[in-house]
Scaffold this motif. Sequence first.
Motif, PDB file in Angstrom:
ATOM      1  N   PHE A  42       3.102  -0.438 -15.133  1.00 37.60           N
ATOM      2  CA  PHE A  42       1.682  -0.041 -15.813  1.00 37.60           C
ATOM      3  C   PHE A  42       0.739  -1.289 -15.924  1.00 37.60           C
ATOM      4  O   PHE A  42       1.094  -2.419 -16.304  1.00 37.60           O
ATOM      5  N   PHE A  90      -3.082  -9.603 -12.545  1.00 36.13           N
ATOM      6  CA  PHE A  90      -4.234  -9.237 -11.261  1.00 36.13           C
ATOM      7  C   PHE A  90      -5.571  -9.526 -11.715  1.00 36.13           C
ATOM      8  O   PHE A  90      -5.926  -9.370 -12.932  1.00 36.13           O
TER       9      PHE A  90
ATOM     10  N   PHE B  33     -10.830   8.007 -10.282  1.00 39.86           N
ATOM     11  CA  PHE B  33     -10.334   6.946  -9.351  1.00 39.86           C
ATOM     12  C   PHE B  33      -9.248   7.148  -8.856  1.00 39.86           C
ATOM     13  O   PHE B  33      -8.052   7.349  -9.759  1.00 39.86           O
ATOM     14  N   TYR B  35      -6.000   5.072  -6.701  1.00 39.68           N
ATOM     15  CA  TYR B  35      -5.745   3.788  -5.892  1.00 39.68           C
ATOM     16  C   TYR B  35      -4.196   4.121  -5.544  1.00 39.68           C
ATOM     17  O   TYR B  35      -3.614   4.724  -5.973  1.00 39.68           O
ATOM     18  N   GLN B  37      -1.006   1.609  -4.495  1.00 38.24           N
ATOM     19  CA  GLN B  37      -0.369   0.193  -4.313  1.00 38.24           C
ATOM     20  C   GLN B  37       1.177   0.152  -3.893  1.00 38.24           C
ATOM     21  O   GLN B  37       2.090   0.931  -4.223  1.00 38.24           O
ATOM     22  N   GLY B  40       4.803  -4.771  -4.214  1.00 42.91           N
ATOM     23  CA  GLY B  40       4.525  -6.231  -4.187  1.00 42.91           C
ATOM     24  C   GLY B  40       3.079  -6.614  -3.722  1.00 42.91           C
ATOM     25  O   GLY B  40       2.804  -7.860  -3.500  1.00 42.91           O
ATOM     26  N   GLU B  41       2.401  -5.678  -3.728  1.00 39.26           N
ATOM     27  CA  GLU B  41       0.696  -5.813  -3.355  1.00 39.26           C
ATOM     28  C   GLU B  41       0.047  -5.472  -4.635  1.00 39.26           C
ATOM     29  O   GLU B  41       0.508  -4.857  -5.409  1.00 39.26           O
ATOM     30  N   ALA B  42      -1.394  -5.928  -4.301  1.00 38.74           N
ATOM     31  CA  ALA B  42      -2.235  -5.443  -5.267  1.00 38.74           C
ATOM     32  C   ALA B  42      -2.798  -3.855  -5.028  1.00 38.74           C
ATOM     33  O   ALA B  42      -2.762  -3.297  -4.095  1.00 38.74           O
ATOM     34  N   PRO B  43      -3.279  -3.270  -6.066  1.00 37.64           N
ATOM     35  CA  PRO B  43      -3.861  -1.806  -5.990  1.00 37.64           C
ATOM     36  C   PRO B  43      -5.091  -1.889  -5.135  1.00 37.64           C
ATOM     37  O   PRO B  43      -5.955  -2.858  -5.105  1.00 37.64           O
ATOM     38  N   PHE B  45      -8.294   0.753  -3.721  1.00 45.39           N
ATOM     39  CA  PHE B  45      -9.261   1.814  -4.054  1.00 45.39           C
ATOM     40  C   PHE B  45      -9.036   2.695  -3.051  1.00 45.39           C
ATOM     41  O   PHE B  45      -9.194   2.359  -1.662  1.00 45.39           O
ATOM     42  N   TYR B  48     -13.106   8.237  -5.294  1.00 48.95           N
ATOM     43  CA  TYR B  48     -13.974   8.319  -6.393  1.00 48.95           C
ATOM     44  C   TYR B  48     -14.377  10.078  -6.360  1.00 48.95           C
ATOM     45  O   TYR B  48     -15.002  10.494  -5.516  1.00 48.95           O
ATOM     46  N   LEU B  87      -2.143   5.585  -8.256  1.00 47.33           N
ATOM     47  CA  LEU B  87      -2.574   5.398  -9.591  1.00 47.33           C
ATOM     48  C   LEU B  87      -3.935   6.214  -9.771  1.00 47.33           C
ATOM     49  O   LEU B  87      -4.758   6.049  -9.080  1.00 47.33           O
ATOM     50  N   LEU B  97     -12.229   1.621 -18.071  1.00 42.87           N
ATOM     51  CA  LEU B  97     -11.380   2.438 -17.316  1.00 42.87           C
ATOM     52  C   LEU B  97      -9.777   2.543 -17.842  1.00 42.87           C
ATOM     53  O   LEU B  97      -9.194   1.633 -18.274  1.00 42.87           O
ATOM     54  N   TRP B  99      -6.255   3.951 -17.243  1.00 44.33           N
ATOM     55  CA  TRP B  99      -5.035   4.084 -16.141  1.00 44.33           C
ATOM     56  C   TRP B  99      -3.959   4.808 -16.432  1.00 44.33           C
ATOM     57  O   TRP B  99      -3.526   4.714 -17.632  1.00 44.33           O
ATOM     58  N   GLY B 100      -3.524   5.746 -15.548  1.00 45.55           N
ATOM     59  CA  GLY B 100      -2.143   6.193 -15.700  1.00 45.55           C
ATOM     60  C   GLY B 100      -1.188   5.300 -15.220  1.00 45.55           C
ATOM     61  O   GLY B 100      -1.509   4.126 -14.832  1.00 45.55           O
ATOM     62  N   ALA B 101       0.088   5.897 -15.397  1.00 46.23           N
ATOM     63  CA  ALA B 101       1.295   4.709 -15.200  1.00 46.23           C
ATOM     64  C   ALA B 101       1.552   4.771 -13.551  1.00 46.23           C
ATOM     65  O   ALA B 101       2.538   3.947 -13.340  1.00 46.23           O
TER      66      ALA B 101
END
Lengths: 115, 109
Positions: A42, A90, B33, B35, B37, B40-43, B45, B48, B87, B97, B99-101
Amino acid sequence: DTAVSQTPKYLVTQMGNDKSIKCEQNLGHDTMYWYKQDSKKFLKIMFSYNNKELIINETVPNRFSPKSPDKAHLNLHINSLELGDSAVYFCASSPPDREFIGELFFGEGSRLTVL
Amino acid sequence: GQNIDQPTEMTATEGAIVQINCTYQTSGFNGLFWYQQHAGEAPTFLSYNVLDGLEEKGRFSSFLSRSKGYSYLLLKELQMKDSASYLCAVTDSNYQLIWGAGTKLIIKP
């Protein structure tokens, strides 16, 4: 050229230590963020800065202190590390237009493990 | 309180189509939005939506119904590389912003 870069990528340390994570963006964005992603994946916002000024400070222990020397940099310092601080942190930035403020550019993440 | 719901996990077959739903209850709405992911990496985009309707971007489309507080992400011609978490996030009346889980999508051959 990496748009949002953060260092270090991995950090393993003992409980009670103090550590810092650095972040830099070369996108010319005004707003930068620190997010924490725990083992349940999360994403939780910690801090948000707009042009070096703090605009969001969620319920985060005061052991966490952000610092923005200029609008391209946002660093995170953590004092007296605890086991529960283990997570991926992050850094992100977003464009200045409010309507696109949800279009975040993330750094690669810094995986912090506290032993 | 503010809340975003999406399924925890979904499984789909390579080459097929999958729809990932997202419902939201927020104080105000200024945009939704999606995303992606990878582990092991970043989200990163994806899309929109601010007005009702469908936005298409190659194999990915995102739909929004503001009156229902509902969105979905549609992925067509699934590829193994689409295995990732997706996400959903909403900007509220203060442009914060929420966020959902995330939904973990597993693609099987």
